[in-house]
Design a protein around this motif. Structure first.
Motif, PDB file in Angstrom:
ATOM      1  N   VAL A 163      79.384   3.621  -0.963  1.00  0.00           N
ATOM      2  CA  VAL A 163      78.184   2.896  -1.028  1.00  0.00           C
ATOM      3  C   VAL A 163      78.326   1.402  -1.254  1.00  0.00           C
ATOM      4  O   VAL A 163      77.802   0.385  -0.327  1.00  0.00           O
ATOM      5  N   GLN A 164      79.267   0.997  -2.162  1.00  0.00           N
ATOM      6  CA  GLN A 164      79.532  -0.310  -2.446  1.00  0.00           C
ATOM      7  C   GLN A 164      80.201  -1.204  -1.301  1.00  0.00           C
ATOM      8  O   GLN A 164      79.888  -2.197  -1.056  1.00  0.00           O
ATOM      9  N   ASP A 165      81.135  -0.286  -0.940  1.00  0.00           N
ATOM     10  CA  ASP A 165      81.683  -0.916   0.400  1.00  0.00           C
ATOM     11  C   ASP A 165      80.991  -1.225   1.569  1.00  0.00           C
ATOM     12  O   ASP A 165      81.011  -2.373   2.390  1.00  0.00           O
ATOM     13  N   GLN A 166      79.937  -0.386   1.709  1.00  0.00           N
ATOM     14  CA  GLN A 166      79.004  -0.348   2.923  1.00  0.00           C
ATOM     15  C   GLN A 166      78.038  -1.565   2.603  1.00  0.00           C
ATOM     16  O   GLN A 166      77.948  -2.362   3.772  1.00  0.00           O
ATOM     17  N   ILE A 167      77.663  -1.796   1.543  1.00  0.00           N
ATOM     18  CA  ILE A 167      76.790  -2.740   1.242  1.00  0.00           C
ATOM     19  C   ILE A 167      77.365  -4.403   1.528  1.00  0.00           C
ATOM     20  O   ILE A 167      76.982  -5.242   1.842  1.00  0.00           O
ATOM     21  N   ASN A 168      79.019  -4.168   0.823  1.00  0.00           N
ATOM     22  CA  ASN A 168      79.294  -5.365   0.650  1.00  0.00           C
ATOM     23  C   ASN A 168      79.665  -5.727   2.352  1.00  0.00           C
ATOM     24  O   ASN A 168      79.712  -7.063   2.747  1.00  0.00           O
TER      25      ASN A 168
END
Length: 215
Positions: free
Chosen positions: A138-143
């Protein structure tokens, strides 16, 4: 059921694949004001309809940003300056063709938390959405979505169309030097693409002006 055009104008926060009793595979749509609607079409079909509204070719969009991110699948989809959809796993499909992927608008995310092994995305309208993806995913996709947003905003004067400083601060987390270096490298590459495009357009304009005066 409201028409998809009306929902777009209301502001779409989430497209979530779900199963409805006596109907089957449908799409739950959450709007910016917190209303929830059910579209009896699949999420894939609804996404295509939204892209058509914005005259966006999904395949080309995925190819363009996928090349920039060096990624082939699960590419964030930029449809409008206020609509950048992040693909995330949201359910376990009963059948293979049903699909597990849903989409959340980057600009409507308030925060991401983990509770009892569930990753919960809280929206700015206070609605919480559960994703089956891992926190790191999730964090990678948001970044990656923010990376796309940041490059697009380089030539934009409408700062309110993009996340505030508080939004970015919300997602600060411990990261390795490798993570930071990679994001910086990707940002510089994307920035270069935009700058080259701008210079090319400027040169073309100057050539047109010179040609006009030569006549």
């Amino acid at each position: 059921m409201k028409k998809i055009e009306e929902l777009i104008k209301m502001g779409i926060c989430v497209l979530s694949p779900t199963y409805q009793k006596n109907v089957g595979n449908v799409t739950k749509i959450i709007t910016r004001d917190g209303e929830i609607f059910i579209d009896q079409r699949t999420t894939k079909t609804v996404l295509k309809r939204i892209a058509k509204y914005y005259t966006i070719h999904l395949k080309s969009c995925r190819s363009k940003y996928g090349e920039m991110l060096h990624q082939r699948f699960n590419i964030p989809i930029l449809l409008n300056k206020k609509l950048l959809l992040i693909p995330l796993k949201m359910r376990k499909p009963k059948f293979k063709k049903d699909g597990a992927k849903g989409y959340i608008n980057l600009y409507d995310i308030e925060k991401v938390t983990e509770k009892e092994k569930n990753i919960i995305i809280k929206l700015k309208n206070n609605i919480e959405v559960i994703t089956l993806a891992r926190m790191k995913t999730v964090q990678d996709q948001i970044n990656k979505a923010k990376l796309i947003s940041g490059v697009i905003s380089l030539n934009s004067k409408d700062e309110q169309s993009y996340p505030s400083k508080d939004f970015y601060a919300e997602y600060k987390r411990p990261a390795t030097k490798g993570d930071i270096a990679k994001l910086q490298e990707e940002f510089e590459k994307l920035k270069g693409v935009v700058e080259k495009s701008f210079i090319s357009q400027k040169q073309q304009k100057m050539e047109e002006i010179n040609y006009f005066y030569r006549k």
